[in-house]
Design a protein around this motif. Structure first.
Motif, PDB file in Angstrom:
ATOM      1  N   SER A  79       0.853  -1.185   0.000  1.00 56.15           N
ATOM      2  CA  SER A  79       0.000   0.000   0.000  1.00 56.15           C
ATOM      3  C   SER A  79       0.889   1.235   0.000  1.00 56.15           C
ATOM      4  O   SER A  79       2.071   1.169   0.338  1.00 56.15           O
ATOM      5  CB  SER A  79      -0.930   0.013   1.229  1.00 56.15           C
ATOM      6  OG  SER A  79      -0.171   0.114   2.419  1.00 56.15           O
ATOM      7  N   ASN A 105      -3.351  -0.802 -12.212  1.00 59.07           N
ATOM      8  CA  ASN A 105      -4.575  -0.749 -13.008  1.00 59.07           C
ATOM      9  C   ASN A 105      -4.190  -0.334 -14.425  1.00 59.07           C
ATOM     10  O   ASN A 105      -3.362  -0.989 -15.043  1.00 59.07           O
ATOM     11  CB  ASN A 105      -5.610   0.173 -12.367  1.00 59.07           C
ATOM     12  CG  ASN A 105      -6.187  -0.413 -11.082  1.00 59.07           C
ATOM     13  OD1 ASN A 105      -6.109  -1.622 -10.850  1.00 59.07           O
ATOM     14  ND2 ASN A 105      -6.763   0.419 -10.238  1.00 59.07           N
ATOM     15  N   ASP A 129      -8.334   3.192  -6.129  1.00 54.49           N
ATOM     16  CA  ASP A 129      -8.151   2.812  -4.729  1.00 54.49           C
ATOM     17  C   ASP A 129      -7.517   1.435  -4.575  1.00 54.49           C
ATOM     18  O   ASP A 129      -6.645   1.221  -3.736  1.00 54.49           O
ATOM     19  CB  ASP A 129      -9.494   2.852  -3.992  1.00 54.49           C
ATOM     20  CG  ASP A 129     -10.051   4.256  -3.897  1.00 54.49           C
ATOM     21  OD1 ASP A 129      -9.253   5.207  -3.969  1.00 54.49           O
ATOM     22  OD2 ASP A 129     -11.276   4.407  -3.764  1.00 54.49           O
ATOM     23  N   THR A 130      -7.989   0.456  -5.351  1.00 53.05           N
ATOM     24  CA  THR A 130      -7.476  -0.908  -5.275  1.00 53.05           C
ATOM     25  C   THR A 130      -6.863  -1.260  -6.621  1.00 53.05           C
ATOM     26  O   THR A 130      -7.551  -1.269  -7.634  1.00 53.05           O
ATOM     27  CB  THR A 130      -8.596  -1.899  -4.919  1.00 53.05           C
ATOM     28  OG1 THR A 130      -9.216  -1.492  -3.689  1.00 53.05           O
ATOM     29  CG2 THR A 130      -8.047  -3.301  -4.774  1.00 53.05           C
ATOM     30  N   CYS A 131      -5.550  -1.555  -6.611  1.00 59.80           N
ATOM     31  CA  CYS A 131      -4.827  -1.666  -7.876  1.00 59.80           C
ATOM     32  C   CYS A 131      -4.333  -3.079  -8.148  1.00 59.80           C
ATOM     33  O   CYS A 131      -3.760  -3.733  -7.268  1.00 59.80           O
ATOM     34  CB  CYS A 131      -3.610  -0.736  -7.869  1.00 59.80           C
ATOM     35  SG  CYS A 131      -4.015   0.988  -7.606  1.00 59.80           S
ATOM     36  N   THR A 132      -4.522  -3.519  -9.375  1.00 65.07           N
ATOM     37  CA  THR A 132      -3.864  -4.714  -9.884  1.00 65.07           C
ATOM     38  C   THR A 132      -2.552  -4.274 -10.522  1.00 65.07           C
ATOM     39  O   THR A 132      -2.541  -3.407 -11.400  1.00 65.07           O
ATOM     40  CB  THR A 132      -4.741  -5.426 -10.926  1.00 65.07           C
ATOM     41  OG1 THR A 132      -5.935  -5.883 -10.307  1.00 65.07           O
ATOM     42  CG2 THR A 132      -4.006  -6.604 -11.532  1.00 65.07           C
ATOM     43  N   HIS A 146      -2.271 -10.590  -5.629  1.00 63.00           N
ATOM     44  CA  HIS A 146      -2.767  -9.707  -4.581  1.00 63.00           C
ATOM     45  C   HIS A 146      -2.737  -8.252  -5.051  1.00 63.00           C
ATOM     46  O   HIS A 146      -2.093  -7.918  -6.051  1.00 63.00           O
ATOM     47  CB  HIS A 146      -1.992  -9.898  -3.276  1.00 63.00           C
ATOM     48  CG  HIS A 146      -0.510  -9.658  -3.385  1.00 63.00           C
ATOM     49  ND1 HIS A 146       0.323 -10.415  -4.183  1.00 63.00           N
ATOM     50  CD2 HIS A 146       0.281  -8.736  -2.773  1.00 63.00           C
ATOM     51  CE1 HIS A 146       1.565  -9.987  -4.063  1.00 63.00           C
ATOM     52  NE2 HIS A 146       1.573  -8.963  -3.222  1.00 63.00           N
ATOM     53  N   LYS A 147      -3.421  -7.388  -4.329  1.00 64.75           N
ATOM     54  CA  LYS A 147      -3.650  -6.012  -4.763  1.00 64.75           C
ATOM     55  C   LYS A 147      -2.767  -5.020  -4.006  1.00 64.75           C
ATOM     56  O   LYS A 147      -2.333  -5.266  -2.882  1.00 64.75           O
ATOM     57  CB  LYS A 147      -5.119  -5.621  -4.556  1.00 64.75           C
ATOM     58  CG  LYS A 147      -6.122  -6.573  -5.176  1.00 64.75           C
ATOM     59  CD  LYS A 147      -6.055  -6.597  -6.692  1.00 64.75           C
ATOM     60  CE  LYS A 147      -7.141  -7.490  -7.280  1.00 64.75           C
ATOM     61  NZ  LYS A 147      -7.076  -7.539  -8.748  1.00 64.75           N
ATOM     62  N   ILE A 149      -3.001  -1.331  -2.395  1.00 57.70           N
ATOM     63  CA  ILE A 149      -4.002  -0.367  -1.923  1.00 57.70           C
ATOM     64  C   ILE A 149      -3.430   1.042  -2.041  1.00 57.70           C
ATOM     65  O   ILE A 149      -2.442   1.381  -1.388  1.00 57.70           O
ATOM     66  CB  ILE A 149      -4.420  -0.666  -0.470  1.00 57.70           C
ATOM     67  CG1 ILE A 149      -4.889  -2.118  -0.344  1.00 57.70           C
ATOM     68  CG2 ILE A 149      -5.523   0.295  -0.044  1.00 57.70           C
ATOM     69  CD1 ILE A 149      -6.022  -2.499  -1.259  1.00 57.70           C
ATOM     70  N   TYR A 150      -4.053   1.835  -2.902  1.00 57.54           N
ATOM     71  CA  TYR A 150      -3.581   3.194  -3.139  1.00 57.54           C
ATOM     72  C   TYR A 150      -4.226   4.145  -2.135  1.00 57.54           C
ATOM     73  O   TYR A 150      -5.450   4.193  -2.002  1.00 57.54           O
ATOM     74  CB  TYR A 150      -3.920   3.628  -4.570  1.00 57.54           C
ATOM     75  CG  TYR A 150      -3.294   4.936  -4.978  1.00 57.54           C
ATOM     76  CD1 TYR A 150      -2.021   4.979  -5.521  1.00 57.54           C
ATOM     77  CD2 TYR A 150      -3.977   6.134  -4.825  1.00 57.54           C
ATOM     78  CE1 TYR A 150      -1.431   6.164  -5.907  1.00 57.54           C
ATOM     79  CE2 TYR A 150      -3.398   7.336  -5.205  1.00 57.54           C
ATOM     80  CZ  TYR A 150      -2.129   7.349  -5.744  1.00 57.54           C
ATOM     81  OH  TYR A 150      -1.562   8.536  -6.112  1.00 57.54           O
TER      82      TYR A 150
END
Length: 465
Positions: A79, A105, A129-132, A146-147, A149-150
């Motif tokens: 994050s 993203n 907000d949630t990035c691949t 897993h992601k 978190i921005y």
């Protein structure tokens, strides 16, 4: 020789009898014979030692092998904010940063370095907000499971004005007095402000130089509307209502001396009925200036000859915002005031290359309200000036909701700062900030958003990280 220290390690000891070069972020330090030296170092993510000056790769790492697959392991941290340093780990990345593409993203990240098994990147601005996180090397393209978190941090500060909407005084920003109605920024981060005093006793065009900490008067007595800047020339253009075709230009080559211009309509039978025009914008694709009149005419203007033509006509009503999206060429976005009949309190768009078949109302209810979410169901209340940044995020001065909104490239509407329906003046974070009838908005090169907070008689600055 390459040495990669474990994460968190901040000191090291080494011995050598040979001259070496210490390299960290392109800052070399020549060290002669060093024996038993204890060196404290602030470690961010990677320390690399190299005996040469190559910047396009890391000596000792394995280059990308197209006969073998790229393998992803993990990344850290998971994050962070804009420009967060992130390490991607795996196999067969290669050592050439220019051949590696990394995305959070759909936003591409800056690749700083690569060792074959690690890639060092910086988180891009506003990827979501949630990035691949995905990585592409050669013909291989993969995404981590897993992601990331921005974390977005937004704060607002006042840079000019003290709440006095009846007087006007230029000079030092700390003592400047003005009532800003609209504004725009140029490529040199000058802020051009349209001033309308509360009792309409003073109209002015002013320039804010934030670095020099000064407000400079360009002209007084000119009743101006929403300004715009030409990206290539830096020329400022703004409409007036003196005549049907009247507008002004400010050329930086002439130190922004105001020049009165008049449009030339070849078709006299197809021209606006009066001079009520409130916003102008330059299309970066064709270089033409576009404006819209109260009675609905959308007009295209040649910036060199001032030849003008009506390309489309909408419903009657005021529009205080026009912008083009750099990620969607030739699409003109318009904000409509509450008196705009079927387009009231709405954001609409039109393709200026096919105006007869492309006018679209994008947002929801025309009755006026506040609702975030997909643009089709979103609600605005007297949206005024709008502006699109380089990434395709469109910012809206949502005047009667007393907030600043953002429309993302994925057509999601969100409230950036302010409390919907609550007017006031307060600087600070998203939890604290308050506005009062914001009407103007502009964006500088670094992504800072400037707001003409008309009801508070102040120019405000939003710093988005």
């Amino acid at each position: 020789m390459i040495l990669q220290l474990p994460q968190q390690q901040s000191t090291f000891i080494f011995e050598t009898d040979k001259p070496i070069k210490l390299k960290f972020m392109k800052r070399p330090l020549l060290v002669s014979t060093i024996r038993g030296l204890f060196v404290p170092v602030c470690v961010s993510l990677i320390f690399l030692f190299s005996c040469n000056d190559k910047d396009d790769g890391i000596e000792g790492g394995k280059p990308y092998d197209p006969t073998k697959p790229v393998v992803l392991n993990t990344f850290y941290p998971d994050s962070g904010k804009y420009q967060e340093k992130v390490i991607l780990t795996g196999e067969n990345f290669g050592t050439d940063p220019e051949s590696i593409r990394v995305y959070f993203n759909n936003k591409q990240a800056a690749v700083i370095g690569a060792t074959g098994t690690d890639v060092y990147v910086q988180a891009p601005r506003l990827p979501g907000d949630t990035c691949t996180i995905s990585i592409a090397v050669g013909n291989d393209s993969l995404s981590y499971d897993h992601k990331f978190i921005y974390e977005t941090s937004v704060t607002v500060t006042t840079i000019a004005g003290n709440g006095n909407g009846y007087d006007y005084e230029d000079g030092d920003l700390s003592t400047a007095i003005l009532k800003p109605r609209y504004l725009c920024t140029d490529n040199e981060d000058n802020i051009f402000v349209i001033v309308w005093n509360e009792d309409r006793s003073t109209y002015a065009i002013a320039r804010i130089d934030e670095e020099a900490n000064e407000l400079v008067t360009i002209a007084k007595g000119v009743v101006a509307n929403v300004p715009c800047v030409a990206p290539e020339t830096g020329i400022i253009t703004f409409a007036t209502e003196t005549t049907i075709g009247s507008f002004y230009t400010l050329d930086p080559k002439e130190f922004w001396a105001p020049r009165f211009r008049e449009m030339k309509f070849a078709d006299k039978n197809n021209m606006p009925e009066n001079g009520w025009k409130h916003s102008m914008v330059v299309n970066p694709e064709d270089g033409y200036i576009y404006t819209r009149y109260y009675y609905g005419e959308i007009v295209r203007i040649n910036p060199k000859t001032y030849d003008a033509e009506v390309i489309y006509k909408t419903d009657i009503g005021d529009s205080y915002g026009l912008t083009f999206n750099p990620t969607k060429p030739n699409i003109l976005y318009m904000s409509f005031w509450s008196n705009a009949l079927g387009n009231a309190n709405s954001i609409c768009s039109i393709d200026v290359t096919d105006p007869e078949n492309s006018f679209t109302k994008l947002s929801g209810s025309t009755s006026g309200g506040h609702r975030d979410g997909p643009i089709a169901v979103s609600q605005f209340k007297d949206p005024a000036q709008i502006f699109c940044d380089a990434d395709g995020n469109m910012y809206v001065a949502d005047c009667s909701n007393h907030v600043i909104r953002r429309i993302t490239p994925d057509d999601l509407v969100e409230t950036v700062l302010g409390m919907p329906g609550v007017s006031g003046w307060k600087d600070g974070t998203k939890e604290d900030a308050l506005f009062n009838g914001p009407r103007g908005i502009g964006i500088s090169k670094d992504g800072s958003v400037y707001v003409a907070d008309y009801g508070n008689s102040r120019v405000r600055k939003l710093s988005i990280n």
